[in-house]
Design a protein around this motif. Structure first.
Motif, PDB file in Angstrom:
ATOM      1  N   LEU A 101      51.596   5.096  32.421  1.00 52.39           N
ATOM      2  CA  LEU A 101      51.973   6.280  31.654  1.00 52.39           C
ATOM      3  C   LEU A 101      52.359   5.936  30.218  1.00 52.39           C
ATOM      4  O   LEU A 101      52.586   6.807  29.398  1.00 52.39           O
ATOM      5  CB  LEU A 101      53.135   7.005  32.344  1.00 52.39           C
TER       6      LEU A 101
ATOM      7  N   PHE B  31      55.132   4.314  29.315  1.00 50.59           N
ATOM      8  CA  PHE B  31      56.579   4.314  29.095  1.00 50.59           C
ATOM      9  C   PHE B  31      57.085   2.930  28.725  1.00 50.59           C
ATOM     10  O   PHE B  31      58.146   2.774  28.155  1.00 50.59           O
ATOM     11  CB  PHE B  31      57.332   4.797  30.352  1.00 50.59           C
TER      12      PHE B  31
ATOM     13  N   GLN C 213      50.542  22.019  27.477  1.00 51.03           N
ATOM     14  CA  GLN C 213      49.187  21.800  27.949  1.00 51.03           C
ATOM     15  C   GLN C 213      49.232  20.747  29.050  1.00 51.03           C
ATOM     16  O   GLN C 213      50.284  20.192  29.339  1.00 51.03           O
ATOM     17  CB  GLN C 213      48.313  21.311  26.807  1.00 51.03           C
TER      18      GLN C 213
ATOM     19  N   PRO D 176      54.051  11.327  28.782  1.00 51.93           N
ATOM     20  CA  PRO D 176      53.114  10.221  28.627  1.00 51.93           C
ATOM     21  C   PRO D 176      51.839  10.668  27.931  1.00 51.93           C
ATOM     22  O   PRO D 176      51.484  11.844  27.987  1.00 51.93           O
ATOM     23  CB  PRO D 176      52.839   9.781  30.068  1.00 51.93           C
ATOM     24  N   GLN D 177      51.177   9.709  27.311  1.00 56.54           N
ATOM     25  CA  GLN D 177      49.857   9.939  26.744  1.00 56.54           C
ATOM     26  C   GLN D 177      49.827  11.123  25.796  1.00 56.54           C
ATOM     27  O   GLN D 177      48.889  11.898  25.784  1.00 56.54           O
ATOM     28  CB  GLN D 177      48.835  10.172  27.866  1.00 56.54           C
ATOM     29  N   SER D 178      50.898  11.292  25.031  1.00 55.52           N
ATOM     30  CA  SER D 178      50.953  12.421  24.112  1.00 55.52           C
ATOM     31  C   SER D 178      51.134  11.901  22.702  1.00 55.52           C
ATOM     32  O   SER D 178      51.610  10.792  22.497  1.00 55.52           O
ATOM     33  CB  SER D 178      52.121  13.339  24.474  1.00 55.52           C
ATOM     34  N   PRO D 179      50.770  12.698  21.717  1.00 53.26           N
ATOM     35  CA  PRO D 179      50.964  12.269  20.329  1.00 53.26           C
ATOM     36  C   PRO D 179      52.438  11.967  20.079  1.00 53.26           C
ATOM     37  O   PRO D 179      53.311  12.598  20.705  1.00 53.26           O
ATOM     38  CB  PRO D 179      50.531  13.486  19.509  1.00 53.26           C
TER      39      PRO D 179
ATOM     40  N   LEU E 219      46.574  20.350  19.344  1.00 49.16           N
ATOM     41  CA  LEU E 219      46.978  19.425  20.395  1.00 49.16           C
ATOM     42  C   LEU E 219      45.989  19.424  21.544  1.00 49.16           C
ATOM     43  O   LEU E 219      45.757  18.414  22.172  1.00 49.16           O
ATOM     44  CB  LEU E 219      48.348  19.821  20.922  1.00 49.16           C
ATOM     45  N   GLU E 220      45.422  20.574  21.798  1.00 41.94           N
ATOM     46  CA  GLU E 220      44.518  20.705  22.934  1.00 41.94           C
ATOM     47  C   GLU E 220      43.442  19.625  22.881  1.00 41.94           C
ATOM     48  O   GLU E 220      43.156  18.960  23.860  1.00 41.94           O
ATOM     49  CB  GLU E 220      43.834  22.080  22.919  1.00 41.94           C
TER      50      GLU E 220
ATOM     51  N   ALA F  68      44.579  15.443  23.249  1.00 41.96           N
ATOM     52  CA  ALA F  68      44.810  14.713  24.491  1.00 41.96           C
ATOM     53  C   ALA F  68      43.755  15.009  25.543  1.00 41.96           C
ATOM     54  O   ALA F  68      43.720  14.380  26.571  1.00 41.96           O
ATOM     55  CB  ALA F  68      46.194  15.061  25.044  1.00 41.96           C
TER      56      ALA F  68
END
Lengths: 732, 155, 120
Positions: A639, A641, A687, B45-48, B150-151, B154
């Motif tokens: 993930l 982290f 989202q 996680p895995q976000s800007p 954002l859509e 990711a």
């Protein structure tokens, strides 16, 4: 929302139900049910759609429903014979009607060409049989002009003058007995006339006989009314609209408009009516309307109560006002805004969580389970769960609403594939939470498509195999182990295992020498990129393979599998949680973050010994579990982290079954225990997040993320490229 | 619903202004649902990186965006004085992490000048216009542009 | 308050009637078919009855006949909901004992006019 708009929403809901009734009624008839009430029911369904559509001015829908209804009325009246061919036509007409309703819902109109063609077909049947109706252009232009008589027609009779001026009318009318027998009243009619203008009323009681020959149910009076008003004769006739056959009426206009110059304010109408009543009262006290009961103590005279001779009296209400309980009985259902129920369910979910937190804290303070506090908490827990179950039951709905849409789908696919298909449904009253209902339609659609397109053979092939030419597809719902199970079975050829295996090998999904059980081979069709159709067929294809179906099912916390018997058919089994509102999860800590792992994915949790952890490559590793090696998945790393790996021997491992990557060992720092959590969508304000299914709120008010185990395992495999995994990346 | 975009000429508008990354910005007051203090967000996680995570807003999951970082300014160091401005964007709510709320501005629409052509893409993308009040320059943020991108990021 | 019993198997129609009447000071009770109509009538009574014709269990004609059999409701106005396209239904309804009719789709004002016409 405006109240009329709300009724419109109700109307469309009702339409869906009516269309469902219509279709299931037709299907029953098609299956040989000859119950006459079925025909009445399908007639009523179309009739009610038309009625509501008329109220909302949905004219295209009304026009089509009218043509449909006319034919059904003929069928109902026995004028048109309900033969098998006709039932097929009616089923297609029901589809067109459904299209019209769907279009009207979006503010449009149904497909004109399809409608015109269907109208032609229906009208041909109405006028005597399956007319082969050569396509005629003229017929297409105005397909059903003569059918459109539903709108209220304003008759514009030639008026006497362009603009009616104030004039004097003399109206005499003499009610017959029948007028009173239908609860019309002379007094009300006179009052209606009074509304038109100034009146003078004269009671004509010449016909009143002497007391001895008075018949209680006979009308004796007549009235003469002089009306000074600016109206047409038509308008006056309207007053007598309901009673025209039950009284003799004359309406005449007095010649010179000046005749009534000195009339002044008309005489008191009430006085005249009262006089009329008085005339009667003197003759004989009118029997009061009342219920006849066995215990009636009234004299024999009342055995035949003659209510109709008291037209001027208010219908006397002898009966006691209804008891409140009786009023209540009428409200079999109440209507509640679904949002309120959703809120309630959310709150009860929070309650469950808080209760669990409380229990945990109490235990932390050293109270024994057998102490007063402990027992009190037990009762609270039981109560909380009961409340939760009850609240969830409010939102539960039978799967019928979804099942009802399937016969049409099956007809369409059968038409496209040229196969003969019979759909059998079972357990359509099985209830499941609304959140699930909304989302099972798509996977069922895909499974049915697959069953018909790939599962069933053509009629010739079936005949050759000694099967009936018509294939059967069975759609069933049942509860099992706290989940809902949907089965889609066919009696087709079954899965061609050698072929499936070969495709899987060709696409690098399995090793050429892989040892797989029959069940494992069958389930290869769910692998990403797998499609048994050598060319993408229009039906099952549409770019959607069974892998996508499985993914969406997993998104709902569900599982899907297939079992097959060669030559006898295949059955898809879809199992889903009963609700998407709450979830049983394992709360874990990873890199300082609290996460929730859905319990359904977890096989077991264990604390591995250092000797059981084997390094594999730079970052990968496997865990020796009994006889097998299971790949280790470091949740925190996948993930993002943290970059450092946890030593599995210092943390905790959750063995999970992922549908994509098989069994995996998720590595976490620590486990807090099992808890039921309320599922909160990340998408409502944000989202989708990779590796995360949803979020929840913990007892301390913080947000915790719920892991999407399958996505997580798939992500872990993406990092170091491994053998035989090319299609997983392609699927992203 | 509460889109502030269209205003009739001469109708005064009210804007909430705030500091982010040493600059003053504002959003239409109609789009502000509430203003709350900073509380630690659960990272996604895995976000800007400008997505600081999510917090619990009375039972709903609210994403928190570091406005400064979104505008390509140095990231905000959240402190006790930091503020989250909850704004409505269409049907969604998003929390903007800023340094401090400064003012409520009441302006004529003519006071808003178009964004001049500056080199910074992010400024052009997210600033609807500039407002000068005394010697302060306040940039109006086009909140509806903050999220949709954002859509694709990711996905 | 005048109590109106509406009998119709269509929820939409019942709602439309309720909307048109409730705001005008009528108390509205509802039934979903003829049989239910008789039950509700028995429990709550009615000053005016509005009924549909095509209904399951007991249709409008049968319902009207049964209501008229009860002496207590001989003088209760009964209006049938009909469509203009079906004059024969009006005649049959009148034979059964209906007081008048309401043409579907109805305009709320027209509906009130008709009720005023038959109910004091």
């Amino acid at each position: 929302m405006d109240e009329l708009e709300e009724i419109k929403v109700t109307f469309f809901q009702e339409c869906d139900e009516l269309l469902g009734d219509l279709e299931s009624g037709l299907l029953s008839i098609d299956a040989g049910d000859t119950e006459p009430e079925l025909v009445n029911a399908i007639f009523r369904a179309v009739h009610s759609v038309k009625g509501g559509a008329g109220a909302f001015g949905l004219e295209a829908l009304v026009r089509f429903a009218h043509v449909f209804e006319t034919l059904l009325d003929n069928v109902r009246g026995g004028k048109t014979l309900l033969e098998s061919d006709l039932v097929k036509v009616l089923l297609r007409a029901a589809d067109v009607l459904a299209d019209h309703v769907a279009a009207a819902k979006l503010g449009g109109e149904g497909d004109a060409a399809a409608t015109a063609a269907m109208v032609e077909e229906l009208e041909a049947w109405t006028s005597g049989g399956p007319g082969l109706a050569p396509p005629s252009l003229q017929a297409d232009v105005q397909p059903n002009e003569d059918g459109i008589v539903f709108k209220p027609v304003t008759l514009s009779l030639p008026e006497f003058e362009d603009v009616p001026k104030e004039q004097v009318w003399t109206i005499t009318f003499q009610p017959m007995d029948a007028l009173y027998a239908r609860a019309n009243e002379a007094g009300l009619l006179i009052r209606e006339i009074e509304r038109l203008g100034e009146v003078e009323v004269e009671l004509l009681d010449d016909a009143l006989p002497v007391f001895d020959s008075l018949e209680p149910e006979t009308a004796y009076f007549a009235w003469k009314v002089r009306l000074k008003a600016d109206v047409t004769e038509e308008k006056i006739r309207e007053v007598f609209e309901f009673v025209e056959d039950h009284c003799s009426t004359t309406i005449a206009r007095e010649a010179p408009p000046t005749a009534l110059v000195e009339t002044g304010p008309g005489p008191d109408i009430a006085a005249i009516l009262a006089a009329a009543q008085a005339a009667f009262t003197e003759a004989e006290p009118p029997p009061r309307p009342q219920r006849i009961e066995a215990s009636d103590t009234e004299p024999v005279l009342h055995a035949e109560p003659a209510t109709s001779v008291v037209p001027l009296a208010q219908p006397a209400t002898v009966r006691a006002s209804p008891a409140p309980a009786a009023e209540k009985a009428n409200q079999a259902t109440i209507r509640v805004d679904p949002e309120r129920i959703d809120t309630l369910i959310d709150l009860v979910g929070e309650l469950v969580i808080n209760q669990a937190m409380l229990a945990q804290r109490v235990a932390g303070h050293g109270f024994a389970a057998s102490s007063d506090v402990g027992r009190g908490l037990d009762e609270l827990e039981q109560l909380t769960r009961d409340i939760q179950d009850s609240v969830m039951a409010i939102r539960a709905q039978p799967v019928k609403s979804v099942f009802q849409r399937m016969p049409r789908l099956v007809r369409e696919i059968a038409g496209l594939t040229g196969k003969q298909v019979r759909l059998v449904t079972d357990g359509e009253n099985t209830e499941v939470d609304k959140t699930v209902i909304e989302r099972i339609s798509e996977p069922i659609t895909h499974m049915l498509r697959n069953a018909i397109d790939h599962g069933l053979e053509s009629a010739e092939d079936r005949a050759a195999a000694g099967k009936p030419p018509e294939g059967t597809v069975r759609l069933a719902a049942l509860h099992r182990g706290g989940r809902i199970v949907i089965e889609v079975g066919d009696d087709g050829r079954g899965i061609n295992r050698p072929r499936v295996r070969q495709i899987a090998i060709d696409r690098g999904l399995i090793a050429a020498d892989a040892q797989l059980t029959d069940e494992e081979v069958d389930n290869l069709i769910f692998l990403p990129g797998f499609s048994t159709a050598s060319q993408v067929s229009d039906i099952s294809g549409r770019g959607v393979g069974m892998d996508v179906v499985r993914k969406s099912v997993q998104g709902l916390g569900g599982r899907i599998s297939i079992s097959s018997r060669p030559g006898l058919g295949s059955t898809f089994t879809l199992s889903l949680p009963l609700t998407l509102a709450v979830l049983d999860g394992m709360v874990i800590d990873v890199a300082g973050q609290t996460l929730v792992v859905p319990l359904t994915a977890i096989v077991e949790s264990l604390r591995p010994a250092a000797s059981e952890v084997k390094k594999l490559g730079v970052q990968g590793g496997v865990l020796a579990v009994r006889d097998a090696y299971v790949p280790l998945v470091d949740i925190g790393r996948v993930l993002g982290f943290q970059t450092a790996e946890i030593n599995p021997a210092e943390g905790v491992v959750l063995l999970v079954d992922s549908e994509v990557g098989g069994r995996a060992a998720l590595v976490a720092d620590s486990i807090h225990g099992q808890r039921q959590v309320v599922i909160k969508s990340l998408e409502s304000n944000y989202q989708q997040v990779p590796g995360i299914a949803a979020a929840t709120i913990l007892g301390d008010g913080r947000v915790a993320l719920i892991l999407d185990v399958d996505a997580l395992v798939a992500m872990s495999k993406r990092e170091p490229p491994r053998m035989h995994e090319p299609s997983i990346q392609a699927a992203e | 619903m509460n889109q502030p975009a269209i205003t009739v000429a001469n109708e005064r508008r009210e804007l909430t202004s705030f500091w982010a990354g040493d600059q003053e910005y504002c959003v239409d007051i109609m789009s502000v649902r509430e203003i709350r203090g900073w509380s630690a967000a659960t990272p996604l996680p895995q976000s800007p990186s400008y997505m600081r995570g999510v917090i619990n807003l009375r039972g709903a999951v609210l994403p928190i965006m570091d406005l400064a970082e979104r505008l390509d300014l140095p990231p905000t160091e959240p402190s006790e004085r930091s503020v989250i401005i909850v704004v409505q964007v269409g049907e969604r709510l998003v929390g903007l992490l800023v340094d401090a709320v400064s003012d409520i501005l009441s302006i004529n629409p003519e006071q808003i000048q178009p964004t001049p052509d500056v080199g910074c893409d992010q400024a052009k993308a997210f600033v609807r216009g500039l407002i000068t009040i005394d010697d302060r320059m306040v940039s109006e943020i086009a909140v509806e542009r903050l999220l949709p991108e954002l859509e694709s990021l990711a996905a | 308050m005048i109590k109106v019993l509406t009998v119709d198997d269509s929820r939409t129609m019942r709602d439309m009637l309720r909307l048109a009447l409730a705001g005008e000071g009528f108390t509205v009770t509802q039934a979903v078919d003829g049989e239910h109509g008789l039950e509700v009538l028995n429990e709550s009574g009615a000053d005016v009855i509005i009924t549909d014709i095509n209904m399951p269990k007991l249709d409008g004609f049968g319902f009207i006949e049964r209501v008229r059999e009860d002496a207590a409701y001989r003088a209760t106005p009964i209006l049938v909901l009909t469509t203009e396209s079906d004059p024969a239904k009006k005649v049959r309804a009148r034979e059964a004992g209906a007081t008048g009719w309401i043409v579907k789709p109805f305009h709320p004002e027209k509906l009130l006019d008709v009720i005023r016409k038959v109910a004091a």
